[in-house]
Design a protein around this motif. Structure first.
Motif, mmCIF file in Angstrom:
data_model
loop_
_atom_site.group_PDB
_atom_site.id
_atom_site.type_symbol
_atom_site.label_atom_id
_atom_site.label_comp_id
_atom_site.label_asym_id
_atom_site.label_seq_id
_atom_site.Cartn_x
_atom_site.Cartn_y
_atom_site.Cartn_z
ATOM 1 N N SER A 1 0.827 -1.210 0.000
ATOM 2 C CA SER A 1 0.000 0.000 0.000
ATOM 3 C C SER A 1 0.862 1.261 0.000
ATOM 4 O O SER A 1 0.476 2.286 -0.569
ATOM 5 C CB SER A 1 -0.943 0.003 1.214
ATOM 6 O OG SER A 1 -0.223 -0.033 2.430
ATOM 7 N N LEU A 2 2.029 1.185 0.624
ATOM 8 C CA LEU A 2 2.948 2.322 0.613
ATOM 9 C C LEU A 2 3.648 2.457 -0.733
ATOM 10 O O LEU A 2 3.793 3.559 -1.256
ATOM 11 C CB LEU A 2 3.991 2.176 1.725
ATOM 12 C CG LEU A 2 3.472 2.183 3.170
ATOM 13 C CD1 LEU A 2 4.617 1.929 4.132
ATOM 14 C CD2 LEU A 2 2.779 3.502 3.493
ATOM 15 N N VAL A 3 4.074 1.332 -1.308
ATOM 16 C CA VAL A 3 4.769 1.366 -2.596
ATOM 17 C C VAL A 3 3.883 2.025 -3.655
ATOM 18 O O VAL A 3 4.339 2.887 -4.419
ATOM 19 C CB VAL A 3 5.169 -0.053 -3.047
ATOM 20 C CG1 VAL A 3 5.661 -0.037 -4.502
ATOM 21 C CG2 VAL A 3 6.247 -0.620 -2.139
ATOM 22 N N GLY A 4 2.622 1.615 -3.712
ATOM 23 C CA GLY A 4 1.720 2.182 -4.703
ATOM 24 C C GLY A 4 1.565 3.683 -4.564
ATOM 25 O O GLY A 4 1.563 4.424 -5.558
ATOM 26 N N GLN A 5 1.470 4.154 -3.330
ATOM 27 C CA GLN A 5 1.316 5.593 -3.100
ATOM 28 C C GLN A 5 2.612 6.355 -3.423
ATOM 29 O O GLN A 5 2.567 7.463 -3.962
ATOM 30 C CB GLN A 5 0.916 5.839 -1.646
ATOM 31 C CG GLN A 5 -0.470 5.321 -1.302
ATOM 32 C CD GLN A 5 -0.821 5.603 0.152
ATOM 33 O OE1 GLN A 5 -1.299 6.677 0.507
ATOM 34 N NE2 GLN A 5 -0.570 4.618 1.003
ATOM 35 N N ILE A 6 3.746 5.756 -3.088
ATOM 36 C CA ILE A 6 5.020 6.398 -3.423
ATOM 37 C C ILE A 6 5.171 6.497 -4.944
ATOM 38 O O ILE A 6 5.639 7.509 -5.476
ATOM 39 C CB ILE A 6 6.201 5.617 -2.802
ATOM 40 C CG1 ILE A 6 6.164 5.753 -1.273
ATOM 41 C CG2 ILE A 6 7.535 6.123 -3.340
ATOM 42 C CD1 ILE A 6 7.137 4.850 -0.536
ATOM 43 N N ALA A 7 4.741 5.446 -5.638
ATOM 44 C CA ALA A 7 4.793 5.476 -7.107
ATOM 45 C C ALA A 7 3.924 6.602 -7.656
ATOM 46 O O ALA A 7 4.300 7.278 -8.624
ATOM 47 C CB ALA A 7 4.352 4.132 -7.670
ATOM 48 N N LYS A 8 2.756 6.819 -7.069
ATOM 49 C CA LYS A 8 1.889 7.928 -7.500
ATOM 50 C C LYS A 8 2.566 9.273 -7.221
ATOM 51 O O LYS A 8 2.508 10.185 -8.047
ATOM 52 C CB LYS A 8 0.538 7.858 -6.780
ATOM 53 C CG LYS A 8 -0.359 6.717 -7.244
ATOM 54 C CD LYS A 8 -0.690 6.801 -8.736
ATOM 55 C CE LYS A 8 -1.463 8.065 -9.091
ATOM 56 N NZ LYS A 8 -1.759 8.131 -10.555
ATOM 57 N N ILE A 9 3.209 9.398 -6.053
ATOM 58 C CA ILE A 9 3.921 10.633 -5.728
ATOM 59 C C ILE A 9 4.997 10.924 -6.775
ATOM 60 O O ILE A 9 5.233 12.088 -7.135
ATOM 61 C CB ILE A 9 4.542 10.541 -4.315
ATOM 62 C CG1 ILE A 9 3.432 10.549 -3.250
ATOM 63 C CG2 ILE A 9 5.527 11.679 -4.063
ATOM 64 C CD1 ILE A 9 3.918 10.229 -1.842
ATOM 65 N N LYS A 10 5.600 9.863 -7.297
ATOM 66 C CA LYS A 10 6.656 10.008 -8.301
ATOM 67 C C LYS A 10 6.119 10.137 -9.723
ATOM 68 O O LYS A 10 6.889 10.163 -10.681
ATOM 69 C CB LYS A 10 7.625 8.825 -8.217
ATOM 70 C CG LYS A 10 8.367 8.734 -6.884
ATOM 71 C CD LYS A 10 9.226 9.966 -6.631
ATOM 72 C CE LYS A 10 9.972 9.871 -5.316
ATOM 73 N NZ LYS A 10 10.831 11.075 -5.072
ATOM 74 N N GLY A 11 4.799 10.213 -9.868
ATOM 75 C CA GLY A 11 4.211 10.485 -11.174
ATOM 76 C C GLY A 11 3.950 9.269 -12.040
ATOM 77 O O GLY A 11 3.798 9.399 -13.261
ATOM 78 N N CYS A 12 3.880 8.100 -11.440
ATOM 79 C CA CYS A 12 3.668 6.865 -12.202
ATOM 80 C C CYS A 12 2.190 6.484 -12.273
ATOM 81 O O CYS A 12 1.378 6.911 -11.454
ATOM 82 C CB CYS A 12 4.434 5.714 -11.561
ATOM 83 S SG CYS A 12 6.219 5.944 -11.504
ATOM 84 N N LYS A 13 1.859 5.653 -13.252
ATOM 85 C CA LYS A 13 0.570 4.977 -13.302
ATOM 86 C C LYS A 13 0.698 3.712 -12.475
ATOM 87 O O LYS A 13 1.661 2.952 -12.647
ATOM 88 C CB LYS A 13 0.196 4.629 -14.743
ATOM 89 C CG LYS A 13 -1.093 3.820 -14.858
ATOM 90 C CD LYS A 13 -1.399 3.451 -16.311
ATOM 91 C CE LYS A 13 -2.662 2.607 -16.394
ATOM 92 N NZ LYS A 13 -2.987 2.230 -17.805
ATOM 93 N N VAL A 14 -0.253 3.475 -11.559
ATOM 94 C CA VAL A 14 -0.114 2.375 -10.610
ATOM 95 C C VAL A 14 -1.287 1.406 -10.707
ATOM 96 O O VAL A 14 -2.452 1.809 -10.651
ATOM 97 C CB VAL A 14 -0.003 2.905 -9.164
ATOM 98 C CG1 VAL A 14 0.153 1.742 -8.181
ATOM 99 C CG2 VAL A 14 1.168 3.861 -9.032
ATOM 100 N N ILE A 15 -0.945 0.123 -10.842
ATOM 101 C CA ILE A 15 -1.921 -0.963 -10.868
ATOM 102 C C ILE A 15 -1.614 -1.887 -9.698
ATOM 103 O O ILE A 15 -0.467 -2.317 -9.523
ATOM 104 C CB ILE A 15 -1.848 -1.752 -12.191
ATOM 105 C CG1 ILE A 15 -2.120 -0.825 -13.377
ATOM 106 C CG2 ILE A 15 -2.825 -2.929 -12.181
ATOM 107 C CD1 ILE A 15 -1.712 -1.415 -14.714
ATOM 108 N N GLY A 16 -2.622 -2.183 -8.889
ATOM 109 C CA GLY A 16 -2.411 -3.036 -7.725
ATOM 110 C C GLY A 16 -3.274 -4.274 -7.763
ATOM 111 O O GLY A 16 -4.421 -4.233 -8.214
ATOM 112 N N PHE A 17 -2.724 -5.389 -7.298
ATOM 113 C CA PHE A 17 -3.477 -6.628 -7.149
ATOM 114 C C PHE A 17 -3.699 -6.894 -5.666
ATOM 115 O O PHE A 17 -2.776 -6.789 -4.851
ATOM 116 C CB PHE A 17 -2.721 -7.811 -7.770
ATOM 117 C CG PHE A 17 -2.811 -7.871 -9.268
ATOM 118 C CD1 PHE A 17 -3.878 -8.499 -9.893
ATOM 119 C CD2 PHE A 17 -1.821 -7.287 -10.049
ATOM 120 C CE1 PHE A 17 -3.960 -8.552 -11.280
ATOM 121 C CE2 PHE A 17 -1.888 -7.336 -11.435
ATOM 122 C CZ PHE A 17 -2.964 -7.975 -12.054
ATOM 123 N N ALA A 18 -4.945 -7.250 -5.323
ATOM 124 C CA ALA A 18 -5.302 -7.567 -3.939
ATOM 125 C C ALA A 18 -6.295 -8.730 -3.950
ATOM 126 O O ALA A 18 -6.710 -9.191 -5.016
ATOM 127 C CB ALA A 18 -5.888 -6.342 -3.245
#
Length: 334
Positions: A161-178
């Motif tokens: 959950s932190l990695v995905g948010q950090i990726a968004k902060i860095k301007g990335c498109k984020v896809i998560g599996f849960a």
């Protein structure tokens, strides 16, 4: 004389850990020696590595783990009474610790940093080794660029959950599996993931192709298994993979589960795949923690916690975490 309680692991786990694999032992703590401090535990962490490392430990052993506590007695001037401290002393309600004495790479005693009013519990989560795992494991290995597509498995967990948010902060498109529709909704609506997918109900290969039609640039792998093979086989040229864990196999018995081979994709796409241990980056903590604090205080990063209360409920919190009941970091308030 202080009476303390601790969880002792009696058996090697077979499949999902069972209550009878543990014993709660009550014992008297000895008087303090020079350099030692007495800690009353306030917060205890339950984590996947505690399952994975079971087979690597000699039984019986005291269940290790991160904790936050307060100094109740001290014979060390660096740690006066009332000081909040972080240690790796595990599932106990009182413990004696000594600065500089390490039983493992994670066994590090330190004073709780200034969290600017945030909960001390975050020291075993987003503002501790979990946060360092997400920050360094993603940024140091994947080195994401703005506009790139990042995939995270175990995306609703403590690290993911932190990695995905950090990726968004860095301007990335984020896809998560849960693993549930509830988590999928939480990732998209609360944490700002561009797309979240329930791996239990979707065709992973097809759904990923639709979510990332131009391919995947960075993959943060918390789970291993066939889902990781599928994702890696949809990666772009010079893609980067950070391997943090393989929770999909932690409760497996016997031979390891089989998954589609990766070598053709690794070779043809010039992929970089790297595993890591967070202890390798401990020196980054003084730089990373203030940045994470600022992100949380500004609202850019949400440090979600799944809190269980009570020393006697640590086991329930542990198996619940392994079953994926938590959104964010699973912690126990003692």
């Amino acid at each position: 004389m202080v009476k303390a309680r601790k969880y002792v692991v009696k058996n090697y786990f077979k499949g999902v850990p069972k209550r009878e694999d543990f014993e709660i032992v009550e014992y008297d703590l000895p008087p303090l020696k020079d350099g030692e401090i007495l800690i009353k535990t306030e917060w205890i962490s339950v984590d996947p590595y505690q399952r994975a490392y079971n087979k690597l430990s000699k039984i019986p052993y005291d269940q290790f783990g991160l904790q936050v506590g307060v100094v109740k007695e001290s014979r060390n001037p660096k740690f006066p009474v009332g000081t909040k401290v972080v240690s790796h002393k595990g599932w106990c309600d009182y413990t004696i610790a000594k600065d500089g004495v390490q039983a493992s790479p994670l066994d590090h005693l330190y004073i709780l940093p200034d969290f600017k009013g945030l909960s001390p519990s975050l020291a075993v989560g987003a503002l501790g080794l979990i946060g360092l795992t997400a920050y360094a494991g993603f940024l140091e290995i994947c080195k994401p660029k703005a506009g790139e597509t990042v995939v995270v498995t175990g995306a609703a967990g403590a690290v993911g959950s932190l990695v995905g948010q950090i990726a968004k902060i860095k301007g990335c498109k984020v896809i998560g599996f849960a693993g549930s529709d509830d988590k999928v909704e939480w990732l998209e609506k609360e944490l700002g993931f561009d797309k979240a997918l329930n791996y239990k109900t979707v065709d992973v290969a097809k759904a990923l192709k639709e979510a990332a039609p131009k391919g995947v640039d960075c993959y943060f792998d918390n789970v291993g298994g066939e889902i990781s093979s599928i994702i890696i086989n949809q990666m772009n040229k010079f893609g980067r993979v950070s391997v943090c864990g393989s929770i999909s196999s932690y409760n497996e018995e016997g031979s390891m589960p089989k998954a589609t081979i990766l070598q053709p994709a690794i070779i043809s796409q010039n992929l970089m795949i790297q595993g890591f241990l967070v202890s390798e980056w401990r020196d980054l903590m003084p730089k990373v923690v203030p940045e994470l604090v600022d992100w949380i205080k500004s609202g850019q990063l949400k440090a979600a916690e799944h809190v269980t209360e009570g020393f006697d409920n640590i086991f329930n919190a542990f198996v619940g975490m392994l079953a994926g009941e938590n959104k964010g970091k699973a912690v126990v308030k003692v």
